[in-house]
Design a protein around this motif. Sequence first.
Motif, PDB file in Angstrom:
ATOM      1  N   ARG A 140     -79.560 -59.659 -20.378  1.00  0.00           N
ATOM      2  CA  ARG A 140     -78.900 -58.233 -19.686  1.00  0.00           C
ATOM      3  C   ARG A 140     -78.651 -57.337 -20.685  1.00  0.00           C
ATOM      4  NH1 ARG A 140     -74.240 -55.945 -18.907  1.00  0.00           N
ATOM      5  NH2 ARG A 140     -73.313 -57.755 -20.061  1.00  0.00           N
ATOM      6  N   ARG A 141     -78.191 -57.634 -21.876  1.00  0.00           N
ATOM      7  CA  ARG A 141     -78.072 -56.711 -23.041  1.00  0.00           C
ATOM      8  C   ARG A 141     -79.298 -56.107 -23.408  1.00  0.00           C
ATOM      9  NH1 ARG A 141     -73.839 -60.100 -24.427  1.00  0.00           N
ATOM     10  NH2 ARG A 141     -75.148 -61.170 -25.973  1.00  0.00           N
ATOM     11  N   ARG A 142     -80.143 -56.976 -23.582  1.00  0.00           N
ATOM     12  CA  ARG A 142     -81.737 -56.474 -23.958  1.00  0.00           C
ATOM     13  C   ARG A 142     -82.234 -55.559 -22.871  1.00  0.00           C
ATOM     14  NH1 ARG A 142     -82.861 -61.143 -26.277  1.00  0.00           N
ATOM     15  NH2 ARG A 142     -83.548 -62.218 -24.074  1.00  0.00           N
ATOM     16  N   ARG A 143     -82.237 -55.762 -21.590  1.00  0.00           N
ATOM     17  CA  ARG A 143     -82.663 -54.929 -20.879  1.00  0.00           C
ATOM     18  C   ARG A 143     -81.739 -53.581 -20.680  1.00  0.00           C
ATOM     19  NH1 ARG A 143     -82.298 -55.352 -15.781  1.00  0.00           N
ATOM     20  NH2 ARG A 143     -80.652 -57.204 -15.830  1.00  0.00           N
ATOM     21  N   ARG A 144     -80.489 -53.627 -21.045  1.00  0.00           N
ATOM     22  CA  ARG A 144     -79.701 -52.226 -20.754  1.00  0.00           C
ATOM     23  C   ARG A 144     -80.064 -51.529 -22.404  1.00  0.00           C
ATOM     24  NH1 ARG A 144     -74.444 -50.611 -22.800  1.00  0.00           N
ATOM     25  NH2 ARG A 144     -73.696 -49.273 -21.353  1.00  0.00           N
ATOM     26  N   ALA A 145     -80.233 -52.044 -23.400  1.00  0.00           N
ATOM     27  CA  ALA A 145     -80.651 -51.484 -24.533  1.00  0.00           C
ATOM     28  C   ALA A 145     -82.207 -50.991 -24.373  1.00  0.00           C
ATOM     29  CB  ALA A 145     -80.587 -52.452 -25.700  1.00  0.00           C
ATOM     30  N   GLN A 146     -82.744 -51.714 -23.783  1.00  0.00           N
ATOM     31  CA  GLN A 146     -84.310 -50.909 -23.493  1.00  0.00           C
ATOM     32  C   GLN A 146     -84.059 -49.672 -22.838  1.00  0.00           C
ATOM     33  OE1 GLN A 146     -87.155 -51.559 -24.900  1.00  0.00           O
ATOM     34  NE2 GLN A 146     -88.158 -50.324 -23.795  1.00  0.00           N
ATOM     35  N   PHE A 147     -83.288 -49.790 -21.671  1.00  0.00           N
ATOM     36  CA  PHE A 147     -82.959 -48.942 -20.465  1.00  0.00           C
ATOM     37  C   PHE A 147     -82.490 -47.459 -21.318  1.00  0.00           C
ATOM     38  CE2 PHE A 147     -79.964 -46.357 -18.170  1.00  0.00           C
ATOM     39  CZ  PHE A 147     -80.785 -46.092 -16.936  1.00  0.00           C
ATOM     40  N   LEU A 148     -81.476 -47.864 -22.268  1.00  0.00           N
ATOM     41  CA  LEU A 148     -80.870 -46.587 -22.762  1.00  0.00           C
ATOM     42  C   LEU A 148     -81.873 -46.062 -23.896  1.00  0.00           C
ATOM     43  CD1 LEU A 148     -77.407 -48.225 -23.419  1.00  0.00           C
ATOM     44  CD2 LEU A 148     -78.024 -46.522 -21.679  1.00  0.00           C
ATOM     45  N   ARG A 149     -82.679 -46.807 -24.617  1.00  0.00           N
ATOM     46  CA  ARG A 149     -83.579 -46.215 -25.551  1.00  0.00           C
ATOM     47  C   ARG A 149     -84.483 -45.196 -24.476  1.00  0.00           C
ATOM     48  NH1 ARG A 149     -83.542 -51.383 -27.882  1.00  0.00           N
ATOM     49  NH2 ARG A 149     -85.286 -51.635 -26.767  1.00  0.00           N
ATOM     50  N   GLU A 150     -85.224 -45.656 -23.843  1.00  0.00           N
ATOM     51  CA  GLU A 150     -86.205 -44.928 -22.806  1.00  0.00           C
ATOM     52  C   GLU A 150     -85.462 -43.781 -22.165  1.00  0.00           C
ATOM     53  OE1 GLU A 150     -87.439 -47.659 -19.783  1.00  0.00           O
ATOM     54  OE2 GLU A 150     -88.776 -48.727 -21.358  1.00  0.00           O
ATOM     55  N   ARG A 151     -84.006 -43.784 -21.879  1.00  0.00           N
ATOM     56  CA  ARG A 151     -83.373 -42.723 -21.273  1.00  0.00           C
ATOM     57  C   ARG A 151     -83.041 -41.520 -22.164  1.00  0.00           C
ATOM     58  NH1 ARG A 151     -77.747 -41.511 -20.968  1.00  0.00           N
ATOM     59  NH2 ARG A 151     -77.155 -40.315 -19.189  1.00  0.00           N
ATOM     60  N   GLU A 156     -84.926 -41.102 -25.063  1.00  0.00           N
ATOM     61  CA  GLU A 156     -86.214 -40.631 -25.375  1.00  0.00           C
ATOM     62  C   GLU A 156     -86.496 -39.542 -24.072  1.00  0.00           C
ATOM     63  OE1 GLU A 156     -90.832 -42.339 -25.403  1.00  0.00           O
ATOM     64  OE2 GLU A 156     -89.208 -43.696 -25.857  1.00  0.00           O
ATOM     65  N   ALA A 157     -86.229 -39.871 -22.932  1.00  0.00           N
ATOM     66  CA  ALA A 157     -86.602 -38.890 -21.896  1.00  0.00           C
ATOM     67  C   ALA A 157     -85.764 -37.530 -21.980  1.00  0.00           C
ATOM     68  CB  ALA A 157     -86.541 -39.702 -20.544  1.00  0.00           C
ATOM     69  N   ILE A 158     -84.604 -37.764 -22.463  1.00  0.00           N
ATOM     70  CA  ILE A 158     -83.537 -36.700 -22.484  1.00  0.00           C
ATOM     71  C   ILE A 158     -83.950 -35.879 -23.632  1.00  0.00           C
ATOM     72  CG2 ILE A 158     -81.404 -35.913 -23.028  1.00  0.00           C
ATOM     73  CD1 ILE A 158     -80.356 -38.389 -21.525  1.00  0.00           C
ATOM     74  N   GLU A 159     -84.659 -36.398 -24.835  1.00  0.00           N
ATOM     75  CA  GLU A 159     -85.011 -35.798 -25.735  1.00  0.00           C
ATOM     76  C   GLU A 159     -86.259 -34.877 -25.744  1.00  0.00           C
ATOM     77  OE1 GLU A 159     -86.774 -36.838 -30.170  1.00  0.00           O
ATOM     78  OE2 GLU A 159     -84.999 -37.983 -29.526  1.00  0.00           O
ATOM     79  N   LEU A 160     -86.853 -35.499 -24.710  1.00  0.00           N
ATOM     80  CA  LEU A 160     -88.329 -34.985 -24.442  1.00  0.00           C
ATOM     81  C   LEU A 160     -88.030 -33.824 -23.362  1.00  0.00           C
ATOM     82  CD1 LEU A 160     -91.536 -34.777 -24.438  1.00  0.00           C
ATOM     83  CD2 LEU A 160     -91.398 -36.441 -22.320  1.00  0.00           C
ATOM     84  N   ARG A 161     -87.102 -33.721 -22.522  1.00  0.00           N
ATOM     85  CA  ARG A 161     -86.743 -32.817 -21.592  1.00  0.00           C
ATOM     86  C   ARG A 161     -86.332 -31.724 -22.450  1.00  0.00           C
ATOM     87  NH1 ARG A 161     -82.197 -34.090 -17.691  1.00  0.00           N
ATOM     88  NH2 ARG A 161     -81.267 -33.674 -19.436  1.00  0.00           N
ATOM     89  N   ASP A 162     -85.568 -32.178 -23.367  1.00  0.00           N
ATOM     90  CA  ASP A 162     -84.730 -30.990 -24.168  1.00  0.00           C
ATOM     91  C   ASP A 162     -85.848 -30.121 -24.855  1.00  0.00           C
ATOM     92  OD1 ASP A 162     -82.438 -31.738 -23.108  1.00  0.00           O
ATOM     93  OD2 ASP A 162     -81.716 -32.761 -25.151  1.00  0.00           O
ATOM     94  N   ARG A 163     -86.746 -30.950 -25.379  1.00  0.00           N
ATOM     95  CA  ARG A 163     -87.827 -30.272 -26.104  1.00  0.00           C
ATOM     96  C   ARG A 163     -88.731 -29.181 -25.303  1.00  0.00           C
ATOM     97  NH1 ARG A 163     -91.270 -34.376 -28.475  1.00  0.00           N
ATOM     98  NH2 ARG A 163     -89.945 -35.645 -28.056  1.00  0.00           N
ATOM     99  N   VAL A 164     -89.040 -29.872 -23.889  1.00  0.00           N
ATOM    100  CA  VAL A 164     -89.842 -28.967 -23.095  1.00  0.00           C
ATOM    101  C   VAL A 164     -88.896 -27.900 -22.503  1.00  0.00           C
ATOM    102  CG1 VAL A 164     -90.959 -29.304 -20.788  1.00  0.00           C
ATOM    103  CG2 VAL A 164     -91.329 -30.914 -22.577  1.00  0.00           C
ATOM    104  N   LYS A 165     -87.628 -28.018 -22.152  1.00  0.00           N
ATOM    105  CA  LYS A 165     -86.752 -26.748 -21.602  1.00  0.00           C
ATOM    106  C   LYS A 165     -85.734 -26.472 -22.432  1.00  0.00           C
ATOM    107  CE  LYS A 165     -88.598 -27.928 -16.861  1.00  0.00           C
ATOM    108  NZ  LYS A 165     -88.009 -27.961 -15.511  1.00  0.00           N
TER     109      LYS A 165
END
Length: 56
Positions: free
Chosen positions: A14-25, A27-36
């Motif tokens: 569960r912790r491994r899946r949560r860590a993966q989700f938080l990393r992806e999240r 990354e997505a926020i960082e990408l959005r910040d660069r785009v907008k």
Amino acid sequence: MAERKPDDETDAERRRRRAQFLRERAEAIELRDRVKPRRARAARMRQQMRMRTFRW
């Protein structure tokens, strides 16, 4: 091989899946910040205001 139920999931999995989700999240926020950048700046300002007005 039988599918495991979510109840059988270990804490480590569960912790491994949560860590993966938080990393992806993040990354997505960082990408959005660069785009907008204007939206990102406005979001930072709103977050700062929220923290300023937060009561402990």
